[in-house]
Design a protein around this motif. Structure first.
Motif, PDB file in Angstrom:
ATOM      1  N   UNK A 197      -3.423  -4.769  -7.220  1.00  0.00           N
ATOM      2  CA  UNK A 197      -4.394  -5.351  -6.109  1.00  0.00           C
ATOM      3  C   UNK A 197      -4.333  -4.692  -4.738  1.00  0.00           C
ATOM      4  N   UNK A 198      -3.024  -4.903  -4.032  1.00  0.00           N
ATOM      5  CA  UNK A 198      -2.693  -4.428  -2.888  1.00  0.00           C
ATOM      6  C   UNK A 198      -2.796  -2.866  -2.797  1.00  0.00           C
ATOM      7  N   UNK A 199      -2.326  -2.260  -3.923  1.00  0.00           N
ATOM      8  CA  UNK A 199      -2.291  -0.652  -3.895  1.00  0.00           C
ATOM      9  C   UNK A 199      -3.488  -0.383  -3.883  1.00  0.00           C
ATOM     10  N   UNK A 200      -4.521  -0.676  -4.762  1.00  0.00           N
ATOM     11  CA  UNK A 200      -6.063  -0.055  -4.803  1.00  0.00           C
ATOM     12  C   UNK A 200      -6.670  -0.629  -3.625  1.00  0.00           C
TER      13      UNK A 200
ATOM     14  N   UNK B 158      -5.461   1.185  -0.224  1.00  0.00           N
ATOM     15  CA  UNK B 158      -5.752   2.648  -0.525  1.00  0.00           C
ATOM     16  C   UNK B 158      -7.355   2.917  -0.127  1.00  0.00           C
ATOM     17  N   UNK B 159      -8.283   1.938  -0.579  1.00  0.00           N
ATOM     18  CA  UNK B 159      -9.842   1.936  -0.312  1.00  0.00           C
ATOM     19  C   UNK B 159      -9.922   1.748   1.255  1.00  0.00           C
ATOM     20  N   UNK B 160      -9.108   0.852   1.959  1.00  0.00           N
ATOM     21  CA  UNK B 160      -9.176   0.539   3.305  1.00  0.00           C
ATOM     22  C   UNK B 160      -8.585   1.880   4.094  1.00  0.00           C
TER      23      UNK B 160
ATOM     24  N   UNK C 137       0.347  11.879   1.985  1.00  0.00           N
ATOM     25  CA  UNK C 137       1.855  11.205   1.836  1.00  0.00           C
ATOM     26  C   UNK C 137       2.163   9.885   2.953  1.00  0.00           C
ATOM     27  N   UNK C 138       1.320  10.073   4.213  1.00  0.00           N
ATOM     28  CA  UNK C 138       1.796   8.972   5.113  1.00  0.00           C
ATOM     29  C   UNK C 138       1.586   7.482   4.233  1.00  0.00           C
ATOM     30  N   UNK C 139       0.157   7.439   4.032  1.00  0.00           N
ATOM     31  CA  UNK C 139      -0.208   6.081   3.532  1.00  0.00           C
ATOM     32  C   UNK C 139       0.501   5.551   2.227  1.00  0.00           C
ATOM     33  N   UNK C 140       0.782   6.773   1.495  1.00  0.00           N
ATOM     34  CA  UNK C 140       1.674   6.302   0.316  1.00  0.00           C
ATOM     35  C   UNK C 140       3.028   5.792   0.540  1.00  0.00           C
ATOM     36  N   UNK C 141       3.726   6.430   1.369  1.00  0.00           N
ATOM     37  CA  UNK C 141       4.785   6.182   1.716  1.00  0.00           C
ATOM     38  C   UNK C 141       5.120   4.636   2.505  1.00  0.00           C
ATOM     39  N   UNK C 142       4.099   4.520   3.470  1.00  0.00           N
ATOM     40  CA  UNK C 142       3.796   3.178   4.058  1.00  0.00           C
ATOM     41  C   UNK C 142       3.579   1.981   2.987  1.00  0.00           C
TER      42      UNK C 142
ATOM     43  N   UNK D 219       6.939   1.413   1.221  1.00  0.00           N
ATOM     44  CA  UNK D 219       7.737   0.284   1.957  1.00  0.00           C
ATOM     45  C   UNK D 219       7.255  -0.885   2.141  1.00  0.00           C
ATOM     46  N   UNK D 220       6.161  -1.469   2.318  1.00  0.00           N
ATOM     47  CA  UNK D 220       5.718  -2.829   1.964  1.00  0.00           C
ATOM     48  C   UNK D 220       6.133  -3.398   0.648  1.00  0.00           C
ATOM     49  N   UNK D 221       5.723  -2.500  -0.104  1.00  0.00           N
ATOM     50  CA  UNK D 221       5.678  -3.036  -1.611  1.00  0.00           C
ATOM     51  C   UNK D 221       6.933  -2.815  -2.558  1.00  0.00           C
ATOM     52  N   UNK D 222       7.839  -2.350  -1.705  1.00  0.00           N
ATOM     53  CA  UNK D 222       9.118  -1.869  -2.250  1.00  0.00           C
ATOM     54  C   UNK D 222       9.971  -2.712  -3.250  1.00  0.00           C
TER      55      UNK D 222
END
Length: 508
Positions: A474-477, A480-482, A312-317, A320-323
């Motif tokens: 691009x930023x989502x995938x 998540x990898x990072x 949940x935490x990385x998904x919400x973060x 927030x950045x890409x809202x």
């Protein structure tokens, strides 16, 4: 691979499909009606009966599962199921009739501003009446979904809910020209009937219910004595949303709609991970409690919290950045304009806290329900409603619609904090070092991911001007990898366990 892990994976997938279909429903409504008063009237009116829907749909499942286990242990599981189905049918039938008859006065009492629009009262009243009329089917559906969860058939339970959403979407698309936005609640009404028929077919009419069995009123009364505080607690979130809507309706056309679109979007991670993980953990901790194994009970809760935070935490973060890109991609088409995207984005970022804290609270609630101490949650929930009314009044005065979204996150923080600390004392504490160690890994992983996202935009020329979908992908995938790379460097047990072939949930 264990049966529980297969069931968990299927449930996660089916929940994702449910939330994806729910998002399609929302974007269909946004595309057809935008942030017009038609959408405002529908969305505001449905929050009132929807509080009853959630009271039944989620509350029933949480109360029925431990109750079914108790009766099934003495060979009366099917008999108990029949009693609760029959009792629920008669109770919800009465509420349905009363709700339909009172829909008009209720709308005029709580939403007098809709009278300023030509069809405002008519749309809102018809919407409320149709949702109230659905309660009878919703109640019986809820009992069977609790039964399927008890049998660890999570995916079928979610599939039956998905059928309701799909029928709502179908009616909106096919009949919006003839019925306007009323096509949406009509589709919901038909969908609840279809969902019930699916259960009858699945169980077969003969096995669906022991039709000849006389209802045990005492047993039903005893169950509802346990159920009603659980159901009321579950409905707290919807009641608070209803309070938010009352305040939003006074702020002008489009505010109710845009706040709703923002809330629904941010709510997706909560529904996918918060509700899913809490539901999967529930049978584990319920069985541990029935076997009088407090160590396994507490470890089940701890793992529920940590599995939740890992995803949940990385998904919400990231959201927030890409809202802005996310809101535009999901909603901006048809009647939903670029200005609506800007407003919805400003609300959505403030709703992030509510999604995070209510997800944690979902796991906490399972602990209270297993201990049959749902009355604690009810008391705290009632306090949160009072706090929500006060904070809505204060923040909407100073910040307008943004204040309503901010209020939701603040109230969620307080609600989560009080419920968690109460459960912590009730169970004699958790393994704090275990929780802090894993939480620390998650925090570091999210921090590295966010640094990467900021760094990407700083180092890659023109990246902020990319097309929304390309930027999201691009930023989502890569983000998540990072994040998961960092978690693997930490050898995080939850990430390793999810990736392990043939692994089992480590409740060992």
């Amino acid at each position: 691979m264990s049966k529980l892990k297969v069931a968990s994976i299927l449930f996660l997938f089916s929940t994702f499909v449910l939330k994806f279909s729910s998002m399609i429903r929302d974007l269909v409504i946004a595309g057809l009606f935008g942030d017009s008063y038609h959408a405002d009237a529908y969305l505001a009116a449905m929050t009132i009966p929807n509080a009853f829907v959630l009271f039944l749909l989620t509350g029933m499942k949480d109360a029925f599962l431990p109750s079914y286990y108790k009766f099934n242990a003495i060979g009366r599981g099917e008999e108990h199921l029949t009693n609760i189905v029959k009792g629920t049918f008669w109770i919800t039938l009465g509420v349905s009739i009363l709700g339909v008859l009172l829909s008009g006065p209720i709308i005029r009492l709580f939403y007098p501003n809709f009278g300023e629009f030509e069809h405002g009262f008519a749309i809102a009243t018809a919407t409320a009446a149709l949702y109230f009329a659905s309660l009878c089917m919703v109640g019986v559906n809820a009992v069977y979904e609790g039964y399927f969860d008890a049998k660890k058939k999570f995916s079928f339970s979610v599939f039956s809910q998905t059928s309701v959403v799909l029928m709502t979407i179908l009616f909106a698309i096919l009949f919006h020209k003839q019925l306007g936005i009323i096509a949406v609640p009509v589709g919901y009404f038909v969908g609840t009937i279809l969902s019930l028929l699916l259960k009858v077919i699945y169980r077969t009419p003969k096995k669906f219910l022991n039709w000849k069995q006389k209802m045990d009123i005492g047993e039903v009364s005893e169950f509802y004595h346990i159920f009603w505080p659980v159901g009321l607690t579950i409905a707290v979130g919807q009641i608070n949303l209803m309070v938010n809507t009352f305040f939003a309706a006074d702020l002008g056309e489009g505010v109710v709609s845009n706040l709703n679109y923002a809330f629904r979007l941010v709510n997706i991670p909560q529904a996918i991970f918060g509700v899913t993980i809490a539901t999967i953990a529930f049978p584990i901790i319920a069985e541990a409690h029935n076997k009088k194994n407090p160590a396994l009970f507490k470890r089940g809760l701890e793992k529920g919290y940590l599995y939740l935070l890992v995803f949940l935490t990385p998904m919400l973060a990231g959201m927030w950045y890409l809202m802005h890109e996310l809101v535009g991609t999901v909603y901006e088409r048809g009647a939903f304009t670029a200005s609506a995207t800007d407003l919805t984005t400003s609300y959505a970022v403030l709703y992030i806290g509510s999604a995070f804290f209510y997800s944690i609270q979902a796991v906490t609630a399972k602990g209270f329900y297993t201990l049959e101490k749902g009355h604690y949650m009810m008391r705290i929930g009632l306090i949160s409603i009072i706090l929500n009314i006060l904070s809505n009044w204060i923040f909407s005065q100073f910040y307008g619609a943004q204040g309503i979204a901010l209020s939701a996150s603040i109230v969620a923080l307080l609600y989560c904090g009080i419920t968690f600390t109460t459960l912590y004392k009730e169970v004699g504490g958790f393994d704090v070092r275990y929780l802090l160690k894993n939480s620390g890994q998650i925090i570091v992983g999210v921090a590295v991911m966010m640094a990467y996202l900021y760094g990407f935009d700083f180092l890659v020329p023109g990246s902020v001007e990319w097309h929304r979908i390309i930027r999201l992908v691009v930023l989502g995938i890569t983000g998540a990898i990072v994040y998961f790379a960092v978690m693997l460097l930490f050898r995080n047990e939850f990430v390793k366990e999810m990736l392990a072939k043939g692994g089992t949930p480590s409740s060992k």
